[in-house]
Scaffold this motif. Structure first.
Motif, PDB file in Angstrom:
ATOM      1  N   TRP A 270       0.823  -1.209   0.000  1.00 30.19           N
ATOM      2  CA  TRP A 270       0.000   0.000   0.000  1.00 30.19           C
ATOM      3  C   TRP A 270       0.857   1.259   0.000  1.00 30.19           C
ATOM      4  CZ3 TRP A 270      -4.778  -1.308  -1.069  1.00 30.19           C
ATOM      5  CH2 TRP A 270      -5.727  -0.284  -1.182  1.00 30.19           C
ATOM      6  N   ILE A 271       0.311   2.317  -0.585  1.00 34.74           N
ATOM      7  CA  ILE A 271       1.054   3.584  -0.648  1.00 34.74           C
ATOM      8  C   ILE A 271       0.693   4.452   0.546  1.00 34.74           C
ATOM      9  CG2 ILE A 271       1.174   3.527  -3.158  1.00 34.74           C
ATOM     10  CD1 ILE A 271      -1.084   5.579  -3.225  1.00 34.74           C
ATOM     11  N   ASN A 272       1.559   5.411   0.819  1.00 33.09           N
ATOM     12  CA  ASN A 272       1.299   6.374   1.879  1.00 33.09           C
ATOM     13  C   ASN A 272       0.399   7.480   1.332  1.00 33.09           C
ATOM     14  OD1 ASN A 272       1.359   8.421   3.796  1.00 33.09           O
ATOM     15  ND2 ASN A 272       3.475   7.977   4.396  1.00 33.09           N
ATOM     16  N   PHE A 273      -0.803   7.597   1.894  1.00 32.73           N
ATOM     17  CA  PHE A 273      -1.773   8.536   1.372  1.00 32.73           C
ATOM     18  C   PHE A 273      -1.640   9.943   1.950  1.00 32.73           C
ATOM     19  CE2 PHE A 273      -4.014   5.187  -0.691  1.00 32.73           C
ATOM     20  CZ  PHE A 273      -4.973   5.776  -1.509  1.00 32.73           C
ATOM     21  N   ASP A 274      -0.834  10.141   2.991  1.00 39.19           N
ATOM     22  CA  ASP A 274      -0.842  11.411   3.709  1.00 39.19           C
ATOM     23  C   ASP A 274      -0.549  12.600   2.805  1.00 39.19           C
ATOM     24  OD1 ASP A 274      -1.548  10.128   5.995  1.00 39.19           O
ATOM     25  OD2 ASP A 274       0.405  10.264   6.968  1.00 39.19           O
ATOM     26  N   ALA A 275       0.582  12.549   2.090  1.00 39.64           N
ATOM     27  CA  ALA A 275       0.953  13.666   1.217  1.00 39.64           C
ATOM     28  C   ALA A 275      -0.032  13.785   0.051  1.00 39.64           C
ATOM     29  CB  ALA A 275       2.371  13.475   0.692  1.00 39.64           C
ATOM     30  N   PHE A 276      -0.465  12.655  -0.476  1.00 35.07           N
ATOM     31  CA  PHE A 276      -1.406  12.659  -1.583  1.00 35.07           C
ATOM     32  C   PHE A 276      -2.729  13.287  -1.157  1.00 35.07           C
ATOM     33  CE2 PHE A 276      -4.226  10.223  -4.606  1.00 35.07           C
ATOM     34  CZ  PHE A 276      -3.758  10.856  -5.742  1.00 35.07           C
ATOM     35  N   TRP A 277      -3.162  12.964   0.065  1.00 34.44           N
ATOM     36  CA  TRP A 277      -4.400  13.506   0.613  1.00 34.44           C
ATOM     37  C   TRP A 277      -4.302  15.025   0.756  1.00 34.44           C
ATOM     38  CZ3 TRP A 277      -9.124  11.535   2.237  1.00 34.44           C
ATOM     39  CH2 TRP A 277      -9.893  12.379   3.046  1.00 34.44           C
TER      40      TRP A 277
END
Length: 220
Positions: free
Chosen positions: A197-204
């Motif tokens: 799974w990817i890290n969604f924090d920055a994308f969010w």
């Protein structure tokens, strides 16, 4: 662009943002998987999803309802839209700069899923992402209520619209998250998060900024 077409696209945006929120593991579907695995029954997974949906709906509604009341000031609709867009941009930038989650979230017990879902959606600005979309729907849908005269009619109409937007968005969240949760529960297990799974924090946070910029350009 015809008002009907714009309205349809905005409703699609409500659903799309819900699907996006649901896919994001930060909105809680891993907790539903964990509940199912711990109790060894799929009913526990769906029960957890229901609690997460209730919390997410409440977070959307509590953010949108004040803007529904502000629509009474119809002559300031453009200014309200600009202010909302700037608020979304600033919050997105804040999340990009400050990556830590609020400590209060760690104090919520795992059994309090609805409360956790509400708190995490507020902390991540999930409701704010809906505000520009909601205000756009109000703009394209509000002429009928305005034609019938009273500010009370306009506010009532938009309060109902805010609850409808929150409901449809929450349904999209639980459908997207529920499908992923069931697949992970049935075939993979939570170890998939550490492997694939990817890290969604920055994308969010970036998506918040982009939504705000798009809304600001539309308002201007």
């Amino acid at each position: 662009m015809p008002a009907g077409s714009a309205n349809f696209e905005l409703w699609l945006a409500v659903i799309a943002s819900g699907l996006y929120h649901g896919i994001n593991p930060g909105m809680g579907w891993p907790l539903a998987v964990a509940a199912g695995l711990m109790e060894r029954r799929v009913a526990a997974l769906f029960s957890a999803l229901g609690a997460l949906a209730i919390g997410h709906f409440a977070a959307m509604a509590i953010v949108l309802l004040p803007f529904a009341i502000l629509t009474m000031l119809a002559h300031l609709s453009r200014e309200i839209q600009i202010a909302a867009a700037l608020l979304v941009i600033v919050f997105g930038l804040f999340l990009l700069i400050r990556r830590r989650h609020p400590r209060a979230l760690a104090r919520i017990r795992p059994t309090q899923l609805a409360l956790w879902s509400f708190a995490i959606a507020i902390a991540h600005g999930a409701g704010l992402m809906l505000v520009p979309i909601y205000l756009g729907i109000c703009t394209t849908s509000g002429t009928h209520a305005m034609a019938h005269g009273t500010a009370g009619t306009l506010v009532t109409s938009n309060l109902e619209l805010a609850l409808l937007v929150s409901t449809i968005h929450a349904i999209a969240v639980v459908v997207a998250g529920g499908i992923i949760a069931w697949v992970v529960y049935r075939y993979a297990g939570l170890q998939v998060l550490s492997k694939a799974w990817i890290n969604f924090d920055a994308f969010w946070a970036t998506s918040l900024v982009l939504v705000g910029v798009a809304a600001l350009l539309s308002s201007l």
